[in-house]
Scaffold this motif. Structure first.
Motif, mmCIF file in Angstrom:
data_model
loop_
_atom_site.group_PDB
_atom_site.id
_atom_site.type_symbol
_atom_site.label_atom_id
_atom_site.label_comp_id
_atom_site.label_asym_id
_atom_site.label_seq_id
_atom_site.Cartn_x
_atom_site.Cartn_y
_atom_site.Cartn_z
ATOM 1 N N PHE A 72 0.848 -1.193 0.000
ATOM 2 C CA PHE A 72 0.000 0.000 0.000
ATOM 3 C C PHE A 72 0.887 1.248 0.000
ATOM 4 O O PHE A 72 1.766 1.368 -0.856
ATOM 5 C CB PHE A 72 -0.970 -0.046 1.178
ATOM 6 C CG PHE A 72 -2.033 1.015 1.160
ATOM 7 C CD1 PHE A 72 -2.686 1.366 -0.019
ATOM 8 C CD2 PHE A 72 -2.403 1.669 2.328
ATOM 9 C CE1 PHE A 72 -3.665 2.347 -0.042
ATOM 10 C CE2 PHE A 72 -3.388 2.648 2.322
ATOM 11 C CZ PHE A 72 -4.014 2.977 1.136
ATOM 12 N N THR A 73 0.718 2.171 0.946
ATOM 13 C CA THR A 73 1.528 3.396 0.936
ATOM 14 C C THR A 73 2.761 3.297 1.834
ATOM 15 O O THR A 73 3.421 4.307 2.102
ATOM 16 C CB THR A 73 0.688 4.627 1.352
ATOM 17 O OG1 THR A 73 0.109 4.382 2.643
ATOM 18 C CG2 THR A 73 -0.415 4.896 0.340
ATOM 19 N N PHE A 93 6.176 -6.861 -2.064
ATOM 20 C CA PHE A 93 5.412 -7.237 -3.253
ATOM 21 C C PHE A 93 4.085 -6.489 -3.243
ATOM 22 O O PHE A 93 3.331 -6.550 -2.271
ATOM 23 C CB PHE A 93 5.159 -8.749 -3.261
ATOM 24 C CG PHE A 93 6.413 -9.571 -3.376
ATOM 25 C CD1 PHE A 93 6.904 -9.955 -4.616
ATOM 26 C CD2 PHE A 93 7.119 -9.948 -2.243
ATOM 27 C CE1 PHE A 93 8.063 -10.703 -4.723
ATOM 28 C CE2 PHE A 93 8.274 -10.701 -2.331
ATOM 29 C CZ PHE A 93 8.749 -11.080 -3.582
ATOM 30 N N ASP A 94 3.799 -5.789 -4.341
ATOM 31 C CA ASP A 94 2.537 -5.057 -4.468
ATOM 32 C C ASP A 94 2.204 -4.942 -5.952
ATOM 33 O O ASP A 94 3.054 -5.191 -6.815
ATOM 34 C CB ASP A 94 2.648 -3.666 -3.828
ATOM 35 C CG ASP A 94 1.301 -3.092 -3.440
ATOM 36 O OD1 ASP A 94 0.908 -3.235 -2.261
ATOM 37 O OD2 ASP A 94 0.616 -2.521 -4.315
ATOM 38 N N ILE A 95 0.969 -4.524 -6.246
ATOM 39 C CA ILE A 95 0.558 -4.401 -7.644
ATOM 40 C C ILE A 95 0.356 -2.951 -8.074
ATOM 41 O O ILE A 95 0.113 -2.682 -9.249
ATOM 42 C CB ILE A 95 -0.745 -5.184 -7.925
ATOM 43 C CG1 ILE A 95 -1.886 -4.682 -7.023
ATOM 44 C CG2 ILE A 95 -0.522 -6.675 -7.733
ATOM 45 C CD1 ILE A 95 -3.244 -5.260 -7.385
ATOM 46 N N SER A 96 0.456 -1.997 -7.147
ATOM 47 C CA SER A 96 0.107 -0.617 -7.457
ATOM 48 C C SER A 96 1.315 0.304 -7.500
ATOM 49 O O SER A 96 1.972 0.532 -6.480
ATOM 50 C CB SER A 96 -0.901 -0.082 -6.427
ATOM 51 O OG SER A 96 -1.138 1.297 -6.630
ATOM 52 N N GLY A 101 4.154 4.562 -4.910
ATOM 53 C CA GLY A 101 4.858 5.814 -5.188
ATOM 54 C C GLY A 101 4.887 6.693 -3.941
ATOM 55 O O GLY A 101 5.893 7.364 -3.661
ATOM 56 N N VAL A 102 3.797 6.697 -3.185
ATOM 57 C CA VAL A 102 3.765 7.399 -1.903
ATOM 58 C C VAL A 102 4.767 6.754 -0.951
ATOM 59 O O VAL A 102 5.542 7.435 -0.272
ATOM 60 C CB VAL A 102 2.350 7.357 -1.293
ATOM 61 C CG1 VAL A 102 2.341 8.031 0.083
ATOM 62 C CG2 VAL A 102 1.339 8.014 -2.229
ATOM 63 N N ALA A 103 4.762 5.429 -0.917
ATOM 64 C CA ALA A 103 5.674 4.696 -0.030
ATOM 65 C C ALA A 103 7.126 5.062 -0.293
ATOM 66 O O ALA A 103 7.895 5.318 0.650
ATOM 67 C CB ALA A 103 5.468 3.195 -0.216
ATOM 68 N N ARG A 104 7.523 5.110 -1.547
ATOM 69 C CA ARG A 104 8.920 5.388 -1.892
ATOM 70 C C ARG A 104 9.368 6.742 -1.338
ATOM 71 O O ARG A 104 10.507 6.893 -0.873
ATOM 72 C CB ARG A 104 9.106 5.355 -3.413
ATOM 73 C CG ARG A 104 9.030 3.961 -4.034
ATOM 74 C CD ARG A 104 9.248 4.081 -5.533
ATOM 75 N NE ARG A 104 9.010 2.862 -6.266
ATOM 76 C CZ ARG A 104 9.915 1.895 -6.448
ATOM 77 N NH1 ARG A 104 11.124 2.023 -5.923
ATOM 78 N NH2 ARG A 104 9.618 0.810 -7.149
ATOM 79 N N LEU A 118 11.354 -3.192 -3.851
ATOM 80 C CA LEU A 118 9.934 -3.230 -4.191
ATOM 81 C C LEU A 118 9.744 -3.897 -5.545
ATOM 82 O O LEU A 118 10.335 -3.478 -6.537
ATOM 83 C CB LEU A 118 9.363 -1.809 -4.221
ATOM 84 C CG LEU A 118 7.910 -1.661 -4.669
ATOM 85 C CD1 LEU A 118 6.961 -2.387 -3.716
ATOM 86 C CD2 LEU A 118 7.545 -0.180 -4.780
ATOM 87 N N ARG A 119 8.892 -4.911 -5.580
ATOM 88 C CA ARG A 119 8.602 -5.628 -6.814
ATOM 89 C C ARG A 119 7.120 -5.498 -7.141
ATOM 90 O O ARG A 119 6.272 -5.853 -6.319
ATOM 91 C CB ARG A 119 8.996 -7.104 -6.693
ATOM 92 C CG ARG A 119 10.464 -7.284 -6.316
ATOM 93 C CD ARG A 119 10.901 -8.724 -6.348
ATOM 94 N NE ARG A 119 12.265 -8.873 -5.830
ATOM 95 C CZ ARG A 119 12.944 -10.008 -5.826
ATOM 96 N NH1 ARG A 119 12.393 -11.121 -6.315
ATOM 97 N NH2 ARG A 119 14.182 -10.055 -5.332
ATOM 98 N N ILE A 120 6.844 -4.962 -8.328
ATOM 99 C CA ILE A 120 5.475 -4.711 -8.749
ATOM 100 C C ILE A 120 4.984 -5.855 -9.638
ATOM 101 O O ILE A 120 5.641 -6.223 -10.606
ATOM 102 C CB ILE A 120 5.359 -3.376 -9.511
ATOM 103 C CG1 ILE A 120 5.805 -2.207 -8.620
ATOM 104 C CG2 ILE A 120 3.929 -3.154 -10.007
ATOM 105 C CD1 ILE A 120 4.937 -1.969 -7.399
ATOM 106 N N GLY A 121 3.831 -6.394 -9.283
ATOM 107 C CA GLY A 121 3.233 -7.477 -10.060
ATOM 108 C C GLY A 121 2.404 -8.364 -9.163
ATOM 109 O O GLY A 121 2.469 -8.250 -7.932
ATOM 110 N N PRO A 122 1.598 -9.251 -9.728
ATOM 111 C CA PRO A 122 0.787 -10.158 -8.912
ATOM 112 C C PRO A 122 1.680 -11.008 -8.020
ATOM 113 O O PRO A 122 2.536 -11.751 -8.507
ATOM 114 C CB PRO A 122 0.055 -11.014 -9.956
ATOM 115 C CG PRO A 122 0.098 -10.208 -11.222
ATOM 116 C CD PRO A 122 1.390 -9.457 -11.179
#
Length: 217
Positions: A72-73, A93-96, A101-104, A118-122
């Motif tokens: 999430f954030t 691991f996240d999909i958003s 972007g807030v988290a970073r 951070l790895r983006i994907g299912p």
């Protein structure tokens, strides 16, 4: 005195947070921005006392290798990263892209961005990219509820003996005893799966929306 966990009024909750490693300025601003900018989704953010507990637990375990499913954030990841032992690393691991972007931004402000991958994907797919070896000290699951069994099945074999998996939202606002929707039913079934899993011993705690801690044998 009651033998059950007591209900928390707003005032009592504020007292609890204030007396258990309350959020610092960066965490407070992250919480406030999430609530203001994403009011319909802010419920996905961990509670302040939960963030403090994640840092405490990560330190208690001396964790160097951690995994988070559902970022999430970034509040829970920030809490875990702060608790890592020297040289520790957290894979998220996240999909958003939007939420993370807030988290970073906040990870950078807190000086923990170098500890987080951070790895983006299912996550059901990207978790399989992790090395198939028992070296994870701590894992936190807080993503889509129907996906919990998949995340569990990928993580348990990769945990070191004595490693701990924390799973959020296991009480579903109390609805697990009378599931009303697909997510409620998924969590109720998942809780039964964890109870029957001979690879772990587990305890369910009434922290925030329910938190299961499972120690891998």
């Amino acid at each position: 005195m009651t033998t059950k966990s007591i209900p928390l009024t707003d005032d009592l909750h504020a007292y609890l947070v204030a007396h258990g490693s309350p959020p610092d300025e960066i965490m407070r601003e992250l919480i406030e921005e999430t609530r203001a900018a994403l009011p319909d989704d802010a419920r996905m953010q961990v509670a302040p006392e939960q963030a403090a507990f994640l840092t405490f637990l990560t330190r208690l375990l001396g964790a160097r290798r951690a995994v988070e499913v559902g970022t999430f954030t970034g509040l829970s990841a920030l809490a875990i990263a702060r608790g890592l032992a020297e040289g520790g690393h957290l894979t998220c691991f996240d999909i958003s892209e939007e939420f993370t972007g807030v988290a970073r931004r906040y990870w950078a402000r807190a000086g923990v961005q170098d500890r987080i991958d951070l790895r983006i994907g299912p996550a059901g797919e990207t978790l399989r990219e992790l090395p198939y070896q028992r070296d994870i000290d701590f894992a936190f699951i807080d993503a889509d509820k129907t996906g919990y069994p998949v995340y569990w099945s990928e993580l348990v074999p990769r945990m070191r003996p004595g490693g701990v998996i924390a799973v959020d939202n296991v009480l579903r606002g109390g609805r697990v005893i009378a599931p009303g929707n697909a997510d409620d039913r998924a969590i109720a079934a998942f809780n039964d799966e964890v109870l029957a899993d001979v690879r772990v011993d587990a305890v369910m705690l009434p922290v925030a929306d329910g938190l299961t801690l499972a120690r891998v044998l």
